[in-house]
Each structure stands twice: as structure tokens, then as C-alpha cells.
Design a protein around this motif. Structure first.
Motif, PDB file in Angstrom:
ATOM      1  N   HIS A  14       0.831  -0.972   0.102  1.00 30.65           N
ATOM      2  CA  HIS A  14      -0.111  -0.007   0.169  1.00 30.65           C
ATOM      3  C   HIS A  14       0.907   1.195   0.030  1.00 30.65           C
ATOM      4  O   HIS A  14       1.993   1.326   0.697  1.00 30.65           O
ATOM      5  CB  HIS A  14      -0.851  -0.060   0.930  1.00 30.65           C
ATOM      6  N   ARG A  15       0.408   2.373  -0.656  1.00 30.47           N
ATOM      7  CA  ARG A  15       1.322   3.647  -0.764  1.00 30.47           C
ATOM      8  C   ARG A  15       0.302   4.781  -0.830  1.00 30.47           C
ATOM      9  O   ARG A  15      -0.783   4.667  -1.302  1.00 30.47           O
ATOM     10  CB  ARG A  15       1.977   3.699  -2.099  1.00 30.47           C
ATOM     11  N   VAL A  16       0.567   5.668   0.030  1.00 30.78           N
ATOM     12  CA  VAL A  16      -0.116   6.682   0.485  1.00 30.78           C
ATOM     13  C   VAL A  16       0.513   8.066   0.447  1.00 30.78           C
ATOM     14  O   VAL A  16       1.821   8.064   0.837  1.00 30.78           O
ATOM     15  CB  VAL A  16      -0.783   6.731   1.943  1.00 30.78           C
ATOM     16  N   CYS A  32      -4.395   5.311   9.204  1.00 30.23           N
ATOM     17  CA  CYS A  32      -5.422   5.094   8.078  1.00 30.23           C
ATOM     18  C   CYS A  32      -4.653   3.750   7.101  1.00 30.23           C
ATOM     19  O   CYS A  32      -5.437   3.173   6.582  1.00 30.23           O
ATOM     20  CB  CYS A  32      -5.995   6.194   7.509  1.00 30.23           C
ATOM     21  N   ALA A  33      -3.447   4.189   6.827  1.00 27.33           N
ATOM     22  CA  ALA A  33      -2.876   3.342   5.908  1.00 27.33           C
ATOM     23  C   ALA A  33      -2.822   1.944   6.262  1.00 27.33           C
ATOM     24  O   ALA A  33      -3.193   1.021   5.527  1.00 27.33           O
ATOM     25  CB  ALA A  33      -1.538   3.938   5.364  1.00 27.33           C
ATOM     26  N   THR A  36      -6.283   0.006   6.631  1.00 26.69           N
ATOM     27  CA  THR A  36      -6.758   0.027   5.188  1.00 26.69           C
ATOM     28  C   THR A  36      -6.176  -1.336   4.810  1.00 26.69           C
ATOM     29  O   THR A  36      -6.948  -2.326   4.335  1.00 26.69           O
ATOM     30  CB  THR A  36      -6.354   0.823   4.165  1.00 26.69           C
TER      31      THR A  36
END
Length: 113
Positions: A14-16, A32-33, A36
Motif C-alpha cells: 500500500h502506498r499513501v 489510516c494506511a 486499510t
């Protein structure tokens, strides 16, 4: 990511992106990351302060922003079963269980500048 972290043999799961000039949102963005990826409520994520001092992380990124192109900063730490990489470029990368990569749970820090 400027080659700061090369221990991970695979891509992040995952990438934010966060705005580095607004580091006040960083803790929430990290939680939040993780929530998720873990498919859990943010309340079910281990406290961030058990892994890292969020205020110190924000100060580090603020310092990097003040230095501009003279410095490149990245920090890696573990929360629950995930490795988290935060960069001064405004990226939060989430990797799977650190045991999958043969690394330990120690904090890793790099500074170029």
C-alpha cells in the motif's frame, strides 16, 4: 524513493501520499494506511506511539523540509505486523510482515545531506 530502503525484496502492499508541509496529518495518515491494509478499524491498530514518537517524526520531517534539497530523510518502523516507511517526499509505504523479509523490528533511519 531515492534508494533509501533496499531491504524489501518486493513492492509495498500500500502506498499513501501526505503533504510533507502539513506534518500534523502524518499520524492519522499512517494509522489510516495500516487500517486499510489490515482491513481493520483504526481503533484496532496498535498505538502508533508504541512504535515511534509521532511528534519526533513530525519534527524530523519539518527539519528535512527546512533543509530542502540539501537533505533526504526516510524512516522505517514496524506497527503490528507491518513495516512502515515514511519519507520526506510525502510517501507512506506499507510492507507486509517484517518476518517475510528476514528483517528485525528495529527502527531504521537514513539521512542523506
Amino acid at each position: 524513493m531515492n534508494g533509501l530502503f533496499s531491504d524489501h525484496e518486493c513492492s509495498p502492499i500500500h502506498r499513501v501520499h501526505f503533504e510533507p508541509t502539513n506534518s500534523g496529518q502524518l499520524s492519522s495518515a499512517i494509522v489510516c494506511a495500516i487500517s486499510t491494509v489490515a482491513d481493520r478499524s483504526p481503533r484496532d491498530i496498535g498505538p502508533l506511539w508504541e512504535a515511534i514518537d509521532p511528534e519526533a517524526l513530525e519534527r524530523l520531517l519539518d527539519h528535512a523540509a527546512a533543509r530542502g534539497a540539501m537533505a533526504s530523510v526516510g524512516l522505517e518502523f514496524s506497527v503490528d505486523e507491518f513495516d512502515i516507511v515514511v519519507t520526506d517526499c510525502g510517501e507512506i509505504l506499507v510492507y507486509g510482515d517484517s518476518s517475510d523479509y528476514g528483517s528485525d523490528d528495529d527502527l531504521e533511519f537514513t539521512f542523506d545531506g
